[in-house]
Design a protein around this motif. Structure first.
Motif, PDB file in Angstrom:
ATOM      1  N   ALA A 199      16.372 -56.396 -21.936  1.00 26.96           N
ATOM      2  CA  ALA A 199      17.074 -57.441 -22.680  1.00 26.96           C
ATOM      3  C   ALA A 199      17.443 -56.960 -24.082  1.00 26.96           C
ATOM      4  O   ALA A 199      18.570 -57.162 -24.550  1.00 26.96           O
ATOM      5  N   SER A 203      21.584 -56.659 -25.025  1.00 29.58           N
ATOM      6  CA  SER A 203      22.091 -57.968 -25.423  1.00 29.58           C
ATOM      7  C   SER A 203      22.593 -58.066 -26.856  1.00 29.58           C
ATOM      8  O   SER A 203      22.090 -57.394 -27.764  1.00 29.58           O
ATOM      9  N   ILE A 206      19.744 -63.186 -27.025  1.00 32.46           N
ATOM     10  CA  ILE A 206      18.724 -63.369 -26.004  1.00 32.46           C
ATOM     11  C   ILE A 206      18.210 -64.804 -26.066  1.00 32.46           C
ATOM     12  O   ILE A 206      17.842 -65.296 -27.129  1.00 32.46           O
TER      13      ILE A 206
END
Length: 210
Positions: A199, A203, A206
């Protein structure tokens, strides 16, 4: 903020089990937004609600400011890459990419060929179009799944833990490629994972889900 996707107070239950409870999220156009959380927290359910495979018990889903209530899956302009890629092993790479186009659009053979070639070239799989899926590596299969979703020109790309079946070394390599592809195409992406490192590396935003 220019919101491409908005989830407003979304709730959904499977019978007596609350899968999503009063969930809200705003996703900026062109961003890579990850839903991060443990198994069973409702991440995949949220993707299925956005795509239209499920309908919320309450709340609203807006794409470009338009409420998606009552809009069919095929009309939502949303692309989905599933956890297992859901590719057809008996079809070639080109036939897999063409599958959605044949369902949704009445295209000539030339137009179909042009669209398949264009997306394959942008993802670096133009040399694989005649191969069968069984002949491809995990990373190549992911690119085919991406191509099948992106050839439909979706407004939003949804990805449900697409790297989970890859080994650690390949997962890192494909993750870097995926980030490059998303930035190149500038497509609004909502990605699901339980992997915090994944993540953080991918990203621009998040959403941590309990």
């Amino acid at each position: 903020m220019n919101a491409k996707l908005e989830l407003k107070n979304i709730s959904f239950s499977f019978g007596t089990t609350h899968a999503v409870n009063d969930f809200s999220l705003s996703v900026k156009e062109g961003s890579f937004t990850t839903l991060l959380g443990p198994s069973g927290c409702g991440k995949t359910t949220l993707l299925r609600l956005i795509s239209g495979f499920l309908q919320p018990d309450s709340g609203n889903i807006l794409i470009d400011g338009i409420n998606q209530a009552g809009i069919d899956v095929n009309e939502r302009k949303v692309g989905m890459v599933f956890q297992d890629y859901a590719l057809f092993p008996h079809l070639s790479v080109a036939q897999n990419i063409a599958y959605g186009l044949k369902i949704q659009k009445n295209l000539s053979k030339n137009d179909l060929h042009d669209k398949i070639t264009e997306i394959a070239f942008s993802l670096g799989i133009e040399d694989l179009l005649t191969r069968n899926i069984a002949q491809l590596s995990g990373g190549q299969q992911q690119r085919v799944a991406l191509a099948r979703a992106l050839v439909l020109k979706p407004k939003i790309l949804l990805m449900d833990e697409p790297l989970s079946s890859l080994d650690t070394k390949l997962r890192t390599k494909v993750r870097e490629e995926l980030k490059e592809i998303q930035q190149k195409l500038k497509i609004t992406t909502v990605y699901v994972t339980h992997d915090q490192e994944e993540a953080l590396s991918l990203s621009t935003k998040i959403a941590v889900i309990d």
